[in-house]
Design a protein around this motif. Structure first.
Motif: not given
Length: 403
Positions: A337-357
């Motif tokens: 599940q490595r690629a899926t886990a990276v995809g999920v974590m990257n998704s949520l991290g950038w979703l939250g980061g997207g509100f930062a600007p």
């Protein structure tokens, strides 16, 4: 080869932020509209991340990476045709989808080549492309934009992307002996596991150590996005620099320091993890704690010399944290599940980061850019505490260690 793909991706990401002053004038944009251009990329990148990860555990990672690069090439070159705000926003969204395809497959591929004793160093070397690309994007984009207009950047990126596609087609290979159970070494093909994306995602998010790592990543990414998007504009306004000087100074000190930080963090974590299962997370927390005073200084000082000092310290500390983002995650998830886990974590991290600007743009209207930059040190402190808690209590599950 993966380093080159990551370098090009981050050059493109930073270029658009360095060009904000030009885009503001040509398209008559407000700060919030500029922030939306940056956030549109992040949100599309985040939304497509889990799907990209799921595909990375099922399809040939080489050809998935190539497909993403070819799509990125098409979107990047099409950007030169944009003449309205909504067109820029849509194209940046499509660019986010293209880049989302790359990262989960690339991280899984690196993990297949490296076991737990070298994984942090391997991933930290790959991570150095983030900083090199950010420097190149900021410096080159500012210079090209000032002399030849903002569209010239995307012509340049398109030409480099085309050459890189040819290199990957000829030379990128899956490992001969894949450490992941998803790879059939007898046929050279990737096996297709049965679980659906929703089932795997639920399993990944149901693991407390993984969930805490994701929350920490969201917080750290929130800070990183603020500096990536707004630091060139902050220097352009507060220190009255030219566009080229603002783009260069916003990237070169911070990112070069991050290269040294990420390499230091990789070596330190690989050493610690042999004695302490939470060694990678402790290394990340150490980096964040070191970075707190430098973050505060960068926003508060009115001296350009002290600002450089703050950016160097912040960049070095940021690199230590980021050297182990994915290696820490791979310590606590199943190799299948490595690629899926990276995809999920990257998704949520950038979703939250997207509100930062956007949050920063609103905050800066009331409190000023400097005070808002300094306040991000509090976020670093909270994230460091969470990582130390995770390192203490989770314990590395040795079922996921490669033989």
């Amino acid at each position: 080869m993966l380093w080159l793909v990551c370098f090009l991706n981050y050059s493109d990401r930073q270029a658009i932020f360095a060009l904000f002053p030009l885009l503001r004038v040509q398209f008559h944009l407000s700060n919030v509209q500029l922030a939306l251009i940056g956030s549109s990329f992040m949100w599309a990148y985040a939304i497509f991340g889990p799907v990209a990860g799921w595909l990375g555990d099922r399809l040939s990672r080489k050809w998935l990476i190539l497909a993403g690069l070819i799509f990125w090439l098409f979107v990047t070159t099409t950007t030169i045709l944009a003449h309205q705000f909504w067109q820029l926003a849509v194209l940046r969204s499509l660019n986010g989808i293209a880049e989302a395809i790359y990262f989960p497959a690339a991280m899984s591929l690196i993990s297949s080549y490296h076991d737990a004793t070298t994984r942090s160093r391997a991933m930290s070397l790959h991570q150095s492309a983030v900083y090199a690309g950010t420097i190149a994007g900021g410096v080159v984009a500012s210079w090209l934009g000032e002399h030849f207009g903002w569209r010239s950047n995307f012509i340049c990126f398109g030409a480099l992307g085309f050459l890189l596609c040819i290199i990957l087609i000829l030379f990128l290979q899956e490992p001969v002996s894949d450490l992941s159970p998803n790879h059939d070494t007898s046929t050279g093909k990737t096996k297709v596991p049965n679980p659906s994306l929703s089932k795997i995602t639920k399993e990944i998010l149901g693991a407390p150590p993984v969930l805490r790592l994701i929350i920490a990543f969201i917080g750290a990414n929130f800070v990183a996005m603020i500096f990536m998007v707004w630091l060139p504009t902050f220097l352009y306004g507060k220190f009255h620099m030219s566009l080229a000087m603002a783009g260069m100074n916003a990237t070169i000190y911070l990112q070069i320091a991050s290269v040294f930080g990420v390499l230091t963090g990789g070596v330190l974590a690989d050493s610690l993890v042999t004695r302490d299962g939470g060694g990678r997370m402790r290394t990340q927390a150490f980096g964040l704690l070191v970075g707190m005073p430098f973050l505060f200084l960068a926003g508060r000082t009115s001296s350009f010399g002290w600002l450089i000092f703050g950016m160097i310290g912040f960049g070095f500390a940021k690199g230590i944290y980021e050297s182990n983002i994915w290696a820490s995650l791979h310590d606590v998830v199943n190799p299948q599940q490595r690629a899926t886990a990276v995809g999920v974590m990257n998704s949520l991290g950038w979703l939250g980061g997207g509100f930062a600007p956007i949050a920063f743009a609103f905050g800066a209207q009331h409190f000023g850019m400097g005070d808002c930059l300094s306040s991000t040190s509090l976020i670093y402190g909270c994230v460091a505490g969470l990582l130390l808690w995770n390192a203490k209590w989770h314990g590395r599950d040795r079922r996921f260690d490669p033989d």
